[in-house]
Design a protein around this motif. Structure first.
Motif, short mmCIF file in Angstrom:
data_model
loop_
_atom_site.label_atom_id
_atom_site.label_comp_id
_atom_site.label_asym_id
_atom_site.label_seq_id
_atom_site.Cartn_x
_atom_site.Cartn_y
_atom_site.Cartn_z
N ILE A 150 0.47 -1.21 -0.12
CA ILE A 150 0.02 -0.07 0.06
C ILE A 150 1.30 1.71 0.26
O ILE A 150 1.37 1.75 1.33
N PRO A 151 1.07 2.10 -1.32
CA PRO A 151 2.74 3.01 -1.30
C PRO A 151 2.10 4.14 -0.78
O PRO A 151 3.16 4.92 -0.25
N ALA A 152 1.04 4.15 -0.61
CA ALA A 152 0.04 5.50 0.01
C ALA A 152 0.41 5.86 1.38
O ALA A 152 1.10 6.73 1.68
N LEU A 153 0.97 4.33 2.25
CA LEU A 153 0.88 4.25 3.79
C LEU A 153 2.02 3.85 4.00
O LEU A 153 2.90 3.44 4.91
N SER A 154 2.93 3.34 2.84
CA SER A 154 4.65 3.02 3.26
C SER A 154 4.41 1.17 3.83
O SER A 154 5.51 1.21 4.18
N GLN A 155 3.78 0.68 3.48
CA GLN A 155 3.56 -0.35 4.02
C GLN A 155 3.61 -1.52 3.25
O GLN A 155 2.31 -1.72 2.09
N THR A 156 3.88 -2.49 3.37
CA THR A 156 3.87 -3.51 2.97
C THR A 156 3.80 -5.05 3.91
O THR A 156 3.90 -4.80 5.00
N GLY A 157 3.62 -6.02 2.84
CA GLY A 157 2.88 -7.43 4.06
C GLY A 157 2.75 -8.21 3.31
O GLY A 157 2.37 -8.54 1.71
N THR A 158 1.95 -9.26 3.52
CA THR A 158 1.17 -10.74 3.42
C THR A 158 -0.41 -10.63 3.53
O THR A 158 -0.61 -10.39 4.24
N PHE A 159 -1.02 -11.86 3.16
CA PHE A 159 -2.58 -12.25 2.70
C PHE A 159 -2.71 -13.92 2.42
O PHE A 159 -2.04 -13.99 1.54
N THR A 160 -3.90 -13.75 2.80
CA THR A 160 -4.43 -14.33 2.76
C THR A 160 -5.34 -14.88 2.07
O THR A 160 -6.50 -13.59 2.60
#
Length: 317
Positions: A150-160
């Motif tokens: 999520i570039p606008a929040l400077s966030q990265t992660g994983t999902f299922t």
């Protein structure tokens, strides 16, 4: 007994043995495919009934002709997604990635924008958007997983998550561009649960896509989406689009409107073409691979085409 079905579109028509079955050849995008969509009003939109013999009438829906997306499919060169595969999009911020086979059509991620929140997803386990051959009541389910940014929040992660696809209706689709009697509706749902540095969130999406066999892209789509993101809260949207008819080789300002009559429908022997427009000169017929199988001139704006020797399948004219 062989039966060939004709479906009239603004520029292209289809001949089909099984008029309401989606396959890899007549449904999934390949490099070089191009199409455009208009955005429509979404207020109080209803997808309509499910089941065989349905009638979906959207002729009164207002179209925002100033909101146009032009889509192009290219061979994928992004190593984050399967190669070979297909990249489909209308802009750098609106790209999706797919890979298909004779038995399935898989979504591997891309850009997702819901209201003011934009995210990108890379699937390690794809969503299955179709199980071929896909006809009424055909369904598919898949567990999904991958990474999210999520570039606008400077966030990265994983999902299922999971995806479910169901061809829940067949029948007639009525739009301002025409009435399509070989319609099939495919409903796709996805639920994604993601975790980034700030916390957890979710994305839920549901699409109702209305196809007319012989045209790969959906002629009408209702898409609902909700994203719950850390700090950003909840955003929900409904977007409705319809296919923008293709005009080939003629500037729109100089286009002459005319009626083309094609009958009988269905047929297994001959097809008649007739029009009042004296500028109409020729009919060309192609199979689903783009191979020219027939080309004949009209005589006094009429033509009877013998299709009795055609291999059963789908043809474009």
């Amino acid at each position: 007994m062989k039966k060939i079905y004709l479906s009239i579109l603004t520029v292209l028509g289809g001949l089909s043995l099984n008029a309401q079955t989606l396959t890899d050849a007549n449904h999934s995008p390949v490099a070089g495919d191009m199409y455009s969509t208009y955005q429509c009003d979404s207020l109080a939109i209803s997808p309509g009934a499910a089941g065989a013999g349905s009638l979906w009438n959207f002729t009164s829906l207002a179209t925002h002709s100033s909101i146009v997306n032009n889509y192009t499919a290219t061979a994928n060169a992004n190593a984050s997604y399967p190669i070979p595969g297909v990249q489909l999009g209308s802009a750098a911020a609106n790209l999706s990635y797919y890979k298909s086979s004779a038995t399935s059509y898989n979504y591997w991620g891309g850009n997702v924008t819901i209201a003011a929140i934009a995210a990108s997803f890379v699937y390690s386990a794809p969503a299955v958007l179709a199980a071929y051959p896909m006809s009424l009541a055909t369904t598919s389910n898949a567990a999904t997983a991958g990474s999210v940014a999520i570039p606008a929040l400077s966030q990265t992660g994983t999902f299922t998550g999971n995806s479910t696809t169901l061809a829940d209706g067949t029948g007639t689709l009525a739009l301002v561009t025409g009435t399509y009697t070989s319609a099939i509706r495919v409903v796709t749902s996805q639920t994604i649960n993601f975790t980034v540095q700030l916390g957890s969130g979710s994305v839920t999406q549901k699409n109702w896509d209305y196809y007319n066999v012989g045209t790969k892209e959906a002629l009408f789509t209702i898409s609902t989406s909700t994203i719950v993101a850390p700090l950003a809260g909840t955003s929900t949207q409904t977007i409705v689009t319809r296919h923008k008819p293709l005009v080939t080789g003629i500037k729109e300002a100089n286009t002459t409107s005319f009626n083309l009559v094609v009958f009988p429908n269905p047929t297994s022997t001959t097809v008649n073409f007739a029009t009042e427009n004296t500028e109409a000169k020729q009919v060309a017929v192609y199979d689903v691979t783009g191979k020219l199988v027939a080309k004949q001139n009209l005589t006094e704006v009429k033509l009877t085409l013998d299709v009795s020797t055609y291999t059963s399948g789908i043809y474009m004219y």
